[in-house]
Design an enzyme around this catalytic site. Structure first.
Site, PDB file in Angstrom:
ATOM      1  N   LYS A  80       0.840  -1.263  -0.095  1.00 54.45           N
ATOM      2  CA  LYS A  80      -0.009  -0.080   0.063  1.00 54.45           C
ATOM      3  C   LYS A  80       0.870   1.185  -0.132  1.00 54.45           C
ATOM      4  O   LYS A  80       1.933   1.155   0.631  1.00 54.45           O
ATOM      5  CB  LYS A  80      -1.060   0.063   1.294  1.00 54.45           C
ATOM      6  CG  LYS A  80      -2.290   0.959   1.173  1.00 54.45           C
ATOM      7  CD  LYS A  80      -3.317  -0.302   0.801  1.00 54.45           C
ATOM      8  CE  LYS A  80      -4.549   0.629   1.023  1.00 54.45           C
ATOM      9  NZ  LYS A  80      -5.661  -0.428   0.692  1.00 54.45           N
ATOM     10  N   GLY A 180     -24.264   3.620   6.211  1.00 56.25           N
ATOM     11  CA  GLY A 180     -23.371   4.267   5.118  1.00 56.25           C
ATOM     12  C   GLY A 180     -24.004   3.886   3.778  1.00 56.25           C
ATOM     13  O   GLY A 180     -23.880   2.698   3.548  1.00 56.25           O
ATOM     14  N   VAL A 181     -24.617   4.842   2.846  1.00 56.11           N
ATOM     15  CA  VAL A 181     -25.004   4.616   1.735  1.00 56.11           C
ATOM     16  C   VAL A 181     -24.131   5.320   0.602  1.00 56.11           C
ATOM     17  O   VAL A 181     -24.761   6.037  -0.066  1.00 56.11           O
ATOM     18  CB  VAL A 181     -26.599   4.620   1.785  1.00 56.11           C
ATOM     19  CG1 VAL A 181     -27.200   3.569   2.281  1.00 56.11           C
ATOM     20  CG2 VAL A 181     -27.060   6.064   2.274  1.00 56.11           C
ATOM     21  N   GLY A 182     -23.057   5.267   0.649  1.00 51.10           N
ATOM     22  CA  GLY A 182     -22.086   6.009  -0.313  1.00 51.10           C
ATOM     23  C   GLY A 182     -22.054   5.091  -1.445  1.00 51.10           C
ATOM     24  O   GLY A 182     -22.660   4.596  -1.609  1.00 51.10           O
ATOM     25  N   VAL A 184     -20.466   2.105  -2.137  1.00 52.62           N
ATOM     26  CA  VAL A 184     -20.381   0.818  -1.684  1.00 52.62           C
ATOM     27  C   VAL A 184     -21.902   0.251  -1.087  1.00 52.62           C
ATOM     28  O   VAL A 184     -22.399  -0.307  -1.568  1.00 52.62           O
ATOM     29  CB  VAL A 184     -19.486   0.424  -0.681  1.00 52.62           C
ATOM     30  CG1 VAL A 184     -19.795  -1.287  -0.366  1.00 52.62           C
ATOM     31  CG2 VAL A 184     -18.037   0.115  -1.617  1.00 52.62           C
ATOM     32  N   TYR A 186     -24.633   2.243  -1.420  1.00 48.18           N
ATOM     33  CA  TYR A 186     -25.818   2.446  -2.469  1.00 48.18           C
ATOM     34  C   TYR A 186     -25.823   1.030  -3.373  1.00 48.18           C
ATOM     35  O   TYR A 186     -27.045   0.528  -3.478  1.00 48.18           O
ATOM     36  CB  TYR A 186     -25.354   3.479  -3.201  1.00 48.18           C
ATOM     37  CG  TYR A 186     -26.560   3.731  -4.434  1.00 48.18           C
ATOM     38  CD1 TYR A 186     -27.446   4.334  -4.299  1.00 48.18           C
ATOM     39  CD2 TYR A 186     -25.877   3.130  -5.732  1.00 48.18           C
ATOM     40  CE1 TYR A 186     -28.812   4.183  -5.211  1.00 48.18           C
ATOM     41  CE2 TYR A 186     -26.956   3.153  -6.624  1.00 48.18           C
ATOM     42  CZ  TYR A 186     -28.228   3.773  -6.604  1.00 48.18           C
ATOM     43  OH  TYR A 186     -29.025   3.619  -7.405  1.00 48.18           O
TER      44      TYR A 186
HETATM   45  N1  LIG Z   1     -15.084   1.695  -2.827  1.00 46.67           N
HETATM   46  C1  LIG Z   1     -14.463   0.373  -2.622  1.00 46.67           C
HETATM   47  O1  LIG Z   1     -14.496  -0.344  -3.577  1.00 46.67           O
HETATM   48  C2  LIG Z   1     -14.027  -0.295  -1.382  1.00 46.67           C
HETATM   49  C3  LIG Z   1     -14.558   0.515  -0.021  1.00 46.67           C
HETATM   50  N2  LIG Z   1     -14.114  -0.094   1.155  1.00 46.67           N
HETATM   51  C4  LIG Z   1     -14.493   0.410   2.449  1.00 46.67           C
HETATM   52  O2  LIG Z   1     -16.081   0.638   2.410  1.00 46.67           O
HETATM   53  C5  LIG Z   1     -16.330   1.697   3.271  1.00 46.67           C
HETATM   54  C6  LIG Z   1     -17.191   2.755   2.332  1.00 46.67           C
HETATM   55  O3  LIG Z   1     -16.396   2.964   1.223  1.00 46.67           O
HETATM   56  P1  LIG Z   1     -16.963   4.075  -0.037  1.00 46.67           P
HETATM   57  O4  LIG Z   1     -18.366   3.417  -0.287  1.00 46.67           O
HETATM   58  O5  LIG Z   1     -15.931   3.721  -1.134  1.00 46.67           O
HETATM   59  O6  LIG Z   1     -16.945   5.294   0.650  1.00 46.67           O
HETATM   60  P2  LIG Z   1     -17.950   6.377   0.236  1.00 46.67           P
HETATM   61  O7  LIG Z   1     -17.271   7.826   1.044  1.00 46.67           O
HETATM   62  O8  LIG Z   1     -18.508   6.464  -1.003  1.00 46.67           O
HETATM   63  O9  LIG Z   1     -19.282   6.144   1.266  1.00 46.67           O
HETATM   64  C7  LIG Z   1     -19.086   6.079   2.747  1.00 46.67           C
HETATM   65  C8  LIG Z   1     -20.415   6.748   3.145  1.00 46.67           C
HETATM   66  O10 LIG Z   1     -20.531   6.649   4.735  1.00 46.67           O
HETATM   67  C9  LIG Z   1     -21.181   7.888   5.101  1.00 46.67           C
HETATM   68  N3  LIG Z   1     -20.767   8.021   6.391  1.00 46.67           N
HETATM   69  C10 LIG Z   1     -19.521   8.596   6.992  1.00 46.67           C
HETATM   70  N4  LIG Z   1     -19.513   8.540   8.294  1.00 46.67           N
HETATM   71  C11 LIG Z   1     -20.976   7.974   8.677  1.00 46.67           C
HETATM   72  C12 LIG Z   1     -21.519   7.669   9.895  1.00 46.67           C
HETATM   73  N5  LIG Z   1     -20.974   8.091  11.217  1.00 46.67           N
HETATM   74  N6  LIG Z   1     -22.918   7.092  10.049  1.00 46.67           N
HETATM   75  C13 LIG Z   1     -23.308   7.077   8.836  1.00 46.67           C
HETATM   76  N7  LIG Z   1     -22.906   7.117   7.432  1.00 46.67           N
HETATM   77  C14 LIG Z   1     -21.698   7.649   7.444  1.00 46.67           C
HETATM   78  C15 LIG Z   1     -20.738   8.917   4.149  1.00 46.67           C
HETATM   79  O11 LIG Z   1     -21.287  10.057   4.330  1.00 46.67           O
HETATM   80  C16 LIG Z   1     -20.412   8.433   3.031  1.00 46.67           C
HETATM   81  O12 LIG Z   1     -21.777   8.416   2.246  1.00 46.67           O
HETATM   82  C17 LIG Z   1     -14.973   2.256   3.618  1.00 46.67           C
HETATM   83  O13 LIG Z   1     -15.153   1.908   5.026  1.00 46.67           O
HETATM   84  C18 LIG Z   1     -14.002   1.824   2.680  1.00 46.67           C
HETATM   85  O14 LIG Z   1     -12.674   1.726   3.128  1.00 46.67           O
HETATM   86  C19 LIG Z   1     -13.420  -1.345   1.079  1.00 46.67           C
HETATM   87  C20 LIG Z   1     -13.201  -2.113   0.257  1.00 46.67           C
HETATM   88  C21 LIG Z   1     -13.389  -1.491  -1.183  1.00 46.67           C
HETATM   89  O1  LIG Z   2      -9.952  -1.860  -4.808  1.00 50.86           O
HETATM   90  C1  LIG Z   2      -8.838  -1.078  -5.108  1.00 50.86           C
HETATM   91  O2  LIG Z   2      -8.754   0.039  -6.082  1.00 50.86           O
HETATM   92  C2  LIG Z   2      -7.406  -1.481  -4.571  1.00 50.86           C
HETATM   93  C3  LIG Z   2      -7.622  -2.582  -3.602  1.00 50.86           C
HETATM   94  C4  LIG Z   2      -7.359  -2.046  -2.180  1.00 50.86           C
HETATM   95  O3  LIG Z   2      -6.236  -1.284  -1.986  1.00 50.86           O
HETATM   96  C5  LIG Z   2      -8.165  -2.518  -1.101  1.00 50.86           C
HETATM   97  O4  LIG Z   2      -9.078  -3.268  -1.347  1.00 50.86           O
HETATM   98  O5  LIG Z   2      -7.985  -1.820   0.100  1.00 50.86           O
END
Ligand SMILES: NC(=O)C1=CN([C@@H]2O[C@H](COP(=O)(O)OP(=O)(O)OC[C@H]3O[C@@H](n4cnc5c(N)ncnc54)[C@H](O)[C@@H]3O)[C@@H](O)[C@H]2O)C=CC1
Ligand SMILES: O=C(O)CCC(=O)C(=O)O
Length: 355
Positions: A80, A180-182, A184, A186
C-alpha cells in the site's frame, strides 16, 4: 516509532520513502509480503498530522493487503502507498507522474491502485509512467470504479452468512440495517432490495439517504439509532471501528456483514460478538471484491470473469466458518488463519528449484 523493530515483529519486506521537490510528492510505499506474488494495494492520499502517522499507516495497511489477497485466493502479495498531502488541494499531473516513476522503479514488485483520497483519473496519470497500476479508466483497458464490484462481493458474503444461520441463501423479507449508503452502500442496497430484503439505513449525507429511500423503499434512521434497530443483519459500510464497547450491547442482529474496513475496534470485540452468538463476516474477506476486480486487469480486464471471481467471496466466507468450527475460534481469527495457511503452504511449494 522504531521502524526496524516493527518490521521485524510483523515480517515486513520493504518500506520505500519517495520524495520529489518539483511536485511536492511525499510518498511512502509499504511492501509487506510477496510470497504469493507482487504486492498490490491502493494509494491513499491523506493529510496526516505527522510523518510518523503516515509511516504507521503505510505499514499497517500494506500488511492488511497481504491478508486480503491471500484470503481471496489471489496470487498477490500485500502493499500500500500513502501520500502525505491534502487530496483536495495538492493533486497535480506532475505529482502523479513523479509517483508513477517511483512505482516503475520497483520493477513490478509493487502494483498500485486507488484508495481513500484517490480516484480513477489519478491512476490514469500514473499509467503514463508505469504499467504497474490498475483501477485505470475503461478507455485505457481498465475496470473503472471498483465500488459496484465490492458491493457485489459483500452481497455474496451476506448470502453465505444467511446460509450459515438460516440454512438458505434466500434473504427475502430479512431486515438489513445498512450504515453508510455512499458508493459501496448504495450498490449494496440495490442488490439487497432486488433480493427482497427490507432496508433500514443511516448516513450523514441526507441526499444519499433520500436516494435509497426513494429508489429502494428504505427506512431512514438517525446516526446512532442504526446499531440498536430490530434487524437480522447489521451491515457497516461507512467507517471502521463500529463494533465496539458502546455498540455491541445495542446489537439485535444475528449477522454482521459489511464492506467497511477495520470493523472491529479491537480484536477482543470479535470475541465478544462471537460469545453473543452473532455471526461475523471478517471485513477483509467480504470486502475483497474491489481488489479481485482490479487484479483481473493484470490478465487483460474481462468484466464477466471478474464478476465470477468476486462471486467466490461466498465460498471464501464459508471456508472461514469451516475453519472457525474446526479450530473452535472466532471468525476473525479463522480468516487470519486461512490467509496464513495459504501463504505458508504455497511459500513452501514455490521453494522448489526449477532450474
Ligand atoms: N469503494 C470500494 O471499492 C471499497 C471500499 N471499502 C470500504 O468501504 C467503506 C465505504 O467505502 P465507499 O463506499 O467507497 O466510501 P464513500 O465515501 O463513498 O461512502 C461512505 C459513506 O459513509 C457515510 N458516513 C460517514 N460517516 C458516517 C456515519 N457516522 N454514519 C453513517 N454514515 C456515515 C458517508 O457520508 C458516505 O456516504 C469504507 O470503509 C472503505 O474503506 C473497502 C473495500 C473497497
Ligand atoms: O480496490 C482497489 O482499488 C485496490 C484494492 C485495495 O487497495 C483495497 O482493497 O484496500
Amino acid at each position: 516509532m522504531e521502524i526496524f523493530k516493527y518490521m521485524e515483529k510483523y515480517d515486513y519486506e520493504q518500506l520505500v520513502i519517495c520524495h520529489d521537490k518539483t511536485s511536492g510528492l511525499k510518498a511512502i510505499i509499504g511492501i509487506h509480503d510477496t510470497t504469493l506474488g507482487p504486492a498490490l494495494g491502493g494509494t491513499r492520499m491523506w493529510n496526516y498530522k505527522t510523518e510518523e502517522e503516515a509511516i504507521e499507516d503505510a505499514l499497517r495497511l500494506s500488511r492488511g493487503m497481504t491478508y486480503k489477497a491471500a484470503a481471496a485466493g489471489l496470487n498477490l502479495g500485500g502493499g500500500k502507498t500513502v501520500i502525505w498531502g491534502d487530496p483536495k488541494t495538492q493533486k497535480s499531473e506532475e505529482l502523479w507522474r513523479a509517483f508513477g516513476r517511483f512505482v516503475q522503479s520497483l520493477n513490478g514488485r509493487y502494483i498500485t491502485a486507488a484508495d481513500v483520497g484517490t480516484v480513477v483519473d489519478d491512476m490514469d496519470y500514473i499509467r503514463q509512467e508505469t504499467k504497474h497500476v490498475v483501477g485505470v479508466s475503461k478507455t485505457l483497458g481498465g475496470s473503472g470504479d471498483p465500488s459496484p464490484k465490492t458491493a457485489y462481493g459483500v452481497f455474496r458474503g451476506i448470502q453465505a452468512c444467511a446460509n450459515e444461520v438460516w440454512g438458505s441463501d434466500d434473504i427475502t423479507g430479512r431486515v438489513v440495517a445498512v450504515q453508510g449508503v455512499g458508493k459501496v452502500g448504495y450498490y449494496l442496497c440495490e442488490y439487497l432490495h432486488k433480493a427482497g430484503a427490507k432496508l433500514i439505513v443511516s448516513d450523514i449525507d441526507k441526499e444519499a439517504v433520500d436516494r435509497v429511500v426513494r429508489e429502494f423503499g428504505a427506512q431512514a434512521v438517525g446516526l446512532d439509532e442504526i446499531y440498536g434497530v430490530e434487524c437480522d443483519i447489521y451491515s457497516p459500510n461507512a467507517l471502521g471501528a463500529t463494533i465496539n464497547d458502546e455498540t455491541i450491547p445495542q446489537f439485535k442482529c444475528k449477522i454482521i456483514a459489511g464492506g467497511a474496513n477495520n470493523q472491529l475496534k479491537e480484536e477482543r470485540h470479535g470475541d465478544i460478538i462471537t460469545e453473543k452468538g452473532i455471526i461475523y463476516a471478517p471485513d477483509y474477506v467480504i470486502n475483497a471484491g474491489g481488489l479481485i476486480n482490479v487484479a483481473d486487469e493484470l490478465k487483460g480486464y474481462n468484466e464477466e470473469r471478474a464478476m465470477q471471481s468476486v462471486s467466490k467471496i461466498y465460498d471464501n466466507i464459508k471456508k472461514v466458518f469451516q475453519i472457525a468450527k474446526r479450530d473452535n475460534i472466532p471468525t476473525y481469527k479463522a480468516a487470519d488463519r486461512m490467509a496464513e495457511e495459504r501463504i505458508e503452504k504455497l511459500g513452501r511449494v514455490r521453494n522448489t528449484y526449477l532450474g
